[in-house]
Design a protein around this motif. Structure first.
Motif, mmCIF file in Angstrom:
data_model
loop_
_atom_site.group_PDB
_atom_site.id
_atom_site.type_symbol
_atom_site.label_atom_id
_atom_site.label_comp_id
_atom_site.label_asym_id
_atom_site.label_seq_id
_atom_site.Cartn_x
_atom_site.Cartn_y
_atom_site.Cartn_z
ATOM 1 N N SER B 116 6.257 0.838 2.791
ATOM 2 C CA SER B 116 6.581 -0.139 1.763
ATOM 3 C C SER B 116 5.465 -1.171 1.709
ATOM 4 N N VAL B 117 4.833 -1.279 0.550
ATOM 5 C CA VAL B 117 3.675 -2.162 0.399
ATOM 6 C C VAL B 117 3.869 -3.023 -0.846
ATOM 7 N N SER B 118 3.548 -4.320 -0.732
ATOM 8 C CA SER B 118 3.636 -5.216 -1.892
ATOM 9 C C SER B 118 2.278 -5.837 -2.167
ATOM 10 N N THR B 119 2.010 -6.090 -3.439
ATOM 11 C CA THR B 119 0.807 -6.830 -3.813
ATOM 12 C C THR B 119 1.034 -7.433 -5.203
ATOM 13 N N ARG B 120 -0.008 -8.066 -5.738
ATOM 14 C CA ARG B 120 0.078 -8.627 -7.085
ATOM 15 C C ARG B 120 -1.015 -7.991 -7.919
ATOM 16 N N ILE B 121 -0.654 -7.524 -9.112
ATOM 17 C CA ILE B 121 -1.629 -6.798 -9.922
ATOM 18 C C ILE B 121 -1.838 -7.457 -11.282
ATOM 19 N N ARG B 122 -2.880 -6.971 -11.981
ATOM 20 C CA ARG B 122 -3.176 -7.448 -13.332
ATOM 21 C C ARG B 122 -2.809 -6.360 -14.330
ATOM 22 N N LEU B 123 -2.213 -6.766 -15.449
ATOM 23 C CA LEU B 123 -1.921 -5.805 -16.507
ATOM 24 C C LEU B 123 -2.456 -6.360 -17.819
#
Lengths: 106, 158
Positions: B116-123
């Motif tokens: 389980s991995v979390s991050t913040r992305i750009r869309l």
């Protein structure tokens, strides 16, 4: 440069799955944006993040321009023994940062 | 109410017709965007080769309505016992409409304990985000989410 923020539990039971949170300050310029005078801003991102537990790699991530500025990564690992976790970020223009955290496993 | 002049009625009909046509075109456009763009497919094939990609096992947790595309929280988790013989080898996340199809490539091992991995992305636009995981036995699983973005990343000026 400010130090990366690392959140690792100081103590854990042997075999316990622990959560590790990391945050590093970086612009992560994707290389597709223009400045106010119309000049294309060159890409400047962190391309790789590695976490090693007592020297053995336990987590690796390849980052792309689609990762937000100030990359925040959360992952898990099994607390096997007391030791040091080493976090390394490498990127464009020779960017490199290392941070360590220690954990006591009972 | 006074009677409408004939010319006004004609104009109104024309506007009605035009708006109906526009709505139809919009519907068509929406259906067309559902197809996975070729660049994302190419990026997926680059990573996984010709492996058959099944649906399931992967959970992609991402808000379906995003106000700011510059930081979109994302969590990917994969069902796996994470033992020495049965674990998740890698997780890759792709998108359809950013300038580049890759988002992140994650490499795990049995020592992860939990995939389980979390991050913040750009869309950069409203689009489909796909997470694909490869297991230690070589099988490949995926999950996808449609995301609506109101403020796009990348294209906004500084």
């Amino acid at each position: 440069m400010t130090r990366p923020l690392i959140n690792v539990p100081a103590r854990a039971k042997r075999g316990q799955v622990i959560e590790i949170k990391t945050l590093i300050s970086h612009v992560m310029e994707p290389g597709f944006r223009h400045s106010s005078i119309g000049v294309l801003l060159p890409r400047d991102i962190i391309t790789e993040f590695v976490c090693a537990y007592d020297g053995e790699e336990i987590f690796r991530a390849d980052l792309f321009p689609a990762i937000s500025a100030n990359p925040f990564v959360t992952f898990h690992t099994v607390a096997t023994k007391s030791g040091t976790l080493t976090f390394t970020w490498t990127g464009d223009n020779g960017f490199s940062a290392t941070e360590q955290a220690s954990i006591t496993v009972e | 109410m006074k009677a409408e002049p004939a010319i006004d009625k004609g104009r109104r009909d024309l506007i009605k017709g035009a708006s109906a046509l526009a709505c139809g075109m919009l519907l068509l456009a929406v259906r067309k965007a559902d197809a996975t763009p070729a660049s994302m497919q190419a990026a997926i094939r680059d990573v996984f080769g010709n492996a058959e990609i099944g649906r399931g096992k992967v959970t992609l947790d991402i808000p379906s309505l995003v106000e700011n595309g510059n930081t979109v929280p994302m969590t990917v988790s994969v069902e796996s016992p994470m033992t020495a013989t049965d674990y998740v080898k890698s997780i890759h996340v792709f998108n359809e409409k950013n300038p580049q199809p890759n988002v992140i490539g994650i490499h795990l091992g049995p020592r992860a304990g939990k995939a389980s991995v979390s991050t913040r992305i750009r869309l950069a636009d409203s689009q489909k985000v796909v997470a694909i995981a490869q297991m230690s036995d070589g099988s490949v699983w995926s999950a996808q989410v449609d995301v609506i973005v109101t403020l796009a990343a990348c294209v906004e000026g500084l």
